[in-house]
Every structure is written in C-alpha cells, then in structure tokens.
Design a protein around this motif. Structure first.
Motif, PDB file in Angstrom:
ATOM      1  N   LEU A 181       0.810  -1.218   0.000  1.00 20.97           N
ATOM      2  CA  LEU A 181       0.000   0.000   0.000  1.00 20.97           C
ATOM      3  C   LEU A 181       0.842   1.265   0.000  1.00 20.97           C
ATOM      4  O   LEU A 181       0.332   2.344  -0.330  1.00 20.97           O
ATOM      5  N   ALA A 182       2.125   1.156   0.337  1.00 22.53           N
ATOM      6  CA  ALA A 182       2.970   2.342   0.482  1.00 22.53           C
ATOM      7  C   ALA A 182       2.996   3.237  -0.755  1.00 22.53           C
ATOM      8  O   ALA A 182       2.976   4.477  -0.628  1.00 22.53           O
ATOM      9  N   PRO A 183       3.035   2.677  -1.995  1.00 18.58           N
ATOM     10  CA  PRO A 183       3.063   3.564  -3.164  1.00 18.58           C
ATOM     11  C   PRO A 183       1.812   4.426  -3.321  1.00 18.58           C
ATOM     12  O   PRO A 183       1.824   5.387  -4.096  1.00 18.58           O
ATOM     13  N   HIS A 184       0.758   4.110  -2.603  1.00 18.33           N
ATOM     14  CA  HIS A 184      -0.506   4.824  -2.749  1.00 18.33           C
ATOM     15  C   HIS A 184      -0.717   5.885  -1.662  1.00 18.33           C
ATOM     16  O   HIS A 184      -1.788   6.495  -1.603  1.00 18.33           O
ATOM     17  N   ALA A 186       1.333   7.322   2.314  1.00 18.53           N
ATOM     18  CA  ALA A 186       1.797   6.845   3.615  1.00 18.53           C
ATOM     19  C   ALA A 186       0.670   6.691   4.619  1.00 18.53           C
ATOM     20  O   ALA A 186       0.789   5.912   5.575  1.00 18.53           O
ATOM     21  N   ASP A 187      -0.430   7.420   4.410  1.00 20.57           N
ATOM     22  CA  ASP A 187      -1.521   7.353   5.375  1.00 20.57           C
ATOM     23  C   ASP A 187      -2.494   6.217   5.093  1.00 20.57           C
ATOM     24  O   ASP A 187      -3.391   5.951   5.905  1.00 20.57           O
ATOM     25  N   LEU A 188      -2.336   5.513   3.950  1.00 20.07           N
ATOM     26  CA  LEU A 188      -3.371   4.569   3.537  1.00 20.07           C
ATOM     27  C   LEU A 188      -3.368   3.300   4.384  1.00 20.07           C
ATOM     28  O   LEU A 188      -4.439   2.847   4.828  1.00 20.07           O
ATOM     29  N   TYR A 189      -2.209   2.704   4.614  1.00 23.26           N
ATOM     30  CA  TYR A 189      -2.183   1.471   5.403  1.00 23.26           C
ATOM     31  C   TYR A 189      -2.770   1.672   6.807  1.00 23.26           C
ATOM     32  O   TYR A 189      -3.623   0.868   7.234  1.00 23.26           O
ATOM     33  N   PRO A 190      -2.370   2.700   7.545  1.00 25.82           N
ATOM     34  CA  PRO A 190      -2.998   2.875   8.872  1.00 25.82           C
ATOM     35  C   PRO A 190      -4.510   3.019   8.794  1.00 25.82           C
ATOM     36  O   PRO A 190      -5.237   2.506   9.651  1.00 25.82           O
TER      37      PRO A 190
END
Length: 304
Positions: A181-184, A186-190
C-alpha cells in the motif's frame, strides 16, 4: 468509515469493467496455482502421506427475477488436501437490476439515484481458506468493483485468522500489506488497518475474529485508474503475505487440544460471516449461487 461517491456520474465504463473482471480472473489463476503447489510440495510433517488436494471448478449463475441472463462466475473449491481442509477461490461477474431491499441498502450507503435506475454490475474475487493444521492460520481475501449508472467504486482487503497466534506471523502479514500500500500514500495502510479492525469485529462476542489486516469499501476518489491500481496491489499483497506462513507452519505437529482450539475458533468465523458480513448479505439478496456465497463457511466447527 466510508468514501465519497463521485457526483453526476453517467459513464457506462465498458472498458473499465472488462479490465477489472480480467484482473480478478488473473489473480484467481495465480492463487489457485500457488495453493496447488503448496499441496504438491508438502512432503514432511502431518498429512504429508495423503494425496495432494486439487481444486474442483464449477460454473455459477446468478438467478434474476425475470429469468434473463444475469451473469455468474467460477467457484473453485479444494477439500481434504494435505494442507487445506477447505479452500474456495471464487470469481464472479454479475449484472441486472437490484431488488428493493438492495436498492435501499445502496441508498443508505450514499449511492444516489438507485430508486430511478437500479441497474448494477459487479465483479470480484473472494477467497477463504481453512487449514488442516491448527498452527496454520485461516485467511480471507477479496477485491471487487461495483458499478451503477450513478456511481462506481472498489472494495476489498484481506485478514488473517489464526486459532493459535504467532506474533511473528502476524507481523509478517501486516508488513506485506503495508509495503504494497505504500506507493498509494503513507496514510493509507494505517487507515485501512483501522477499518479492518472495525469491520472484522464480532459485537456479540466483544472481540475481533482474527488478527486483522486491511479493508476498504466504497473506494471512489474520482480517479478510476488510481483506485484500480490500489485494488490490484491489495490483491498482489496476498500471496507474499500468506504463503510463507503456511510453508513455515504446515510441518508442525499438533495435538487433539490444538484441533479443538481450531474448531472453536472456526465457530467465531461462521458467526461473523452469517450475521455481519456485507458480502454474504449482498450475494444472497441479489440471487447469486448460494453455494458460492456460503463457500466461506468452514467444513467443521464447534461451539461450547
């Protein structure tokens, strides 16, 4: 947690539907091949002398109220293998008109215009694996695209369901989700991790059904390509997140007490899917093949 739908949407998205459906079928083929490879390579530990499992594939159909063609899919189920006690990997592409109950449910989620034009199209992949060895975690994964004449959106995620938790396995599973998910952003995974913790919670038991993962629904940022890319990466994260855990745990010996723990934990899974799961409710409400919708239920479970 919800996403906003794009307003004033009128496109039929013919090309986008075809691309999404083809991707879900491609992901299905990759997962089926990887799971059969796990069965074939299991030559040490419990059940290593058993015959390797293979998927049985059957077509499914959606039953429309007027008898017209409403689409369907493929149900791929493996039972009583060396590694997998029961695993289903389903893909579907269904369409038609939503009934009144489904229209109301969509309206409640903020989808505009369903009362005047209840046409819909949906495609996705859904996977649930229940394992032979209690040290191997059960797992769920799905991704999907939904279209109406008024809006489109993506949804999906994956979550791990061990009956005997190993913190290192939990950390690995989440690390793979975070990396994909990191390429989308930094706030997305949390955000999606928190959403999974909220969604995969069993209120009447006061606990989560597993150790979490990621989850999203109603994903429509207005950029179809970006949202489709995110959905693909959620799918791509699955095998590297899950397969190493099974390769590590499938060789461990287990006791009758371990098996009992597994069956009781499966009861939680069954309760959640029958009472709360949105996909189960939607599949049954829209006339999709009941065997495919309920494929997620474990082969054996226990309540105390």
């Amino acid at each position: 947690m919800t996403e906003d739908f794009t307003e004033d949407f009128t496109a039929d998205f013919t090309e986008e539907k075809a691309r999404a459906s083809a991707w879900f079928r491609h992901l299905r083929d990759e997962i089926v091949a990887a799971f059969e490879a796990l069965e074939q390579s299991h030559d040490t530990g419990p059940l290593a002398d058993a015959a390797p499992g293979r998927f049985e594939v059957s077509e499914t159909r959606r039953n429309s109220e007027d008898g017209s063609d409403a689409g369907g899919g493929l149900m791929s189920v493996m039972r009583d293998g060396r590694v997998f006690e029961k695993v289903g990997v389903n893909v579907s592409e269904v369409y038609g008109h939503l009934g009144q109950a489904a229209q109301k449910a969509m309206a409640a989620r903020g989808v505009p215009g369903m009362e005047s034009d209840p046409r819909f199209w949906a495609s996705g992949i859904s996977l649930v694996a229940h394992m032979q060895n209690p040290h191997c975690p059960a797992v769920h994964m799905n991704t999907r695209m939904f279209w109406t004449p008024h809006a489109w959106w993506f949804g999906g995620g994956s979550d791990l369901n061990p009956c005997i938790e190993y913190p290192g396995d939990t950390a690995h599973f989440h690390a793979q989700q975070e990396a994909h998910l990191a390429p989308h952003g930094a706030d997305l995974y949390p955000r999606l991790k928190a959403w999974a913790d909220e969604y995969f919670y069993i209120p009447h038991r006061g606990r989560a059904r597993g150790v979490g993962g990621i989850f999203m629904d109603d994903r429509n940022t207005g950029d179809w390509e970006a949202d489709f890319a995110l959905t693909q990466d959620i799918g791509r994260a699955f095998l590297p997140a899950f397969v190493p855990l099974i390769e590590r745990r499938r060789v461990q010996d287990f006791t009758d007490a371990d098996r009992d723990t597994q069956l009781i934990h499966r009861g939680l899974y069954a309760e959640y899917n029958l009472v709360y799961d949105r996909g189960t409710k939607f599949g049954l409400a829209t006339g999709h093949d009941a065997n495919a919708v309920l494929m997620s239920l474990p082969p054996l479970a226990k309540w105390v």
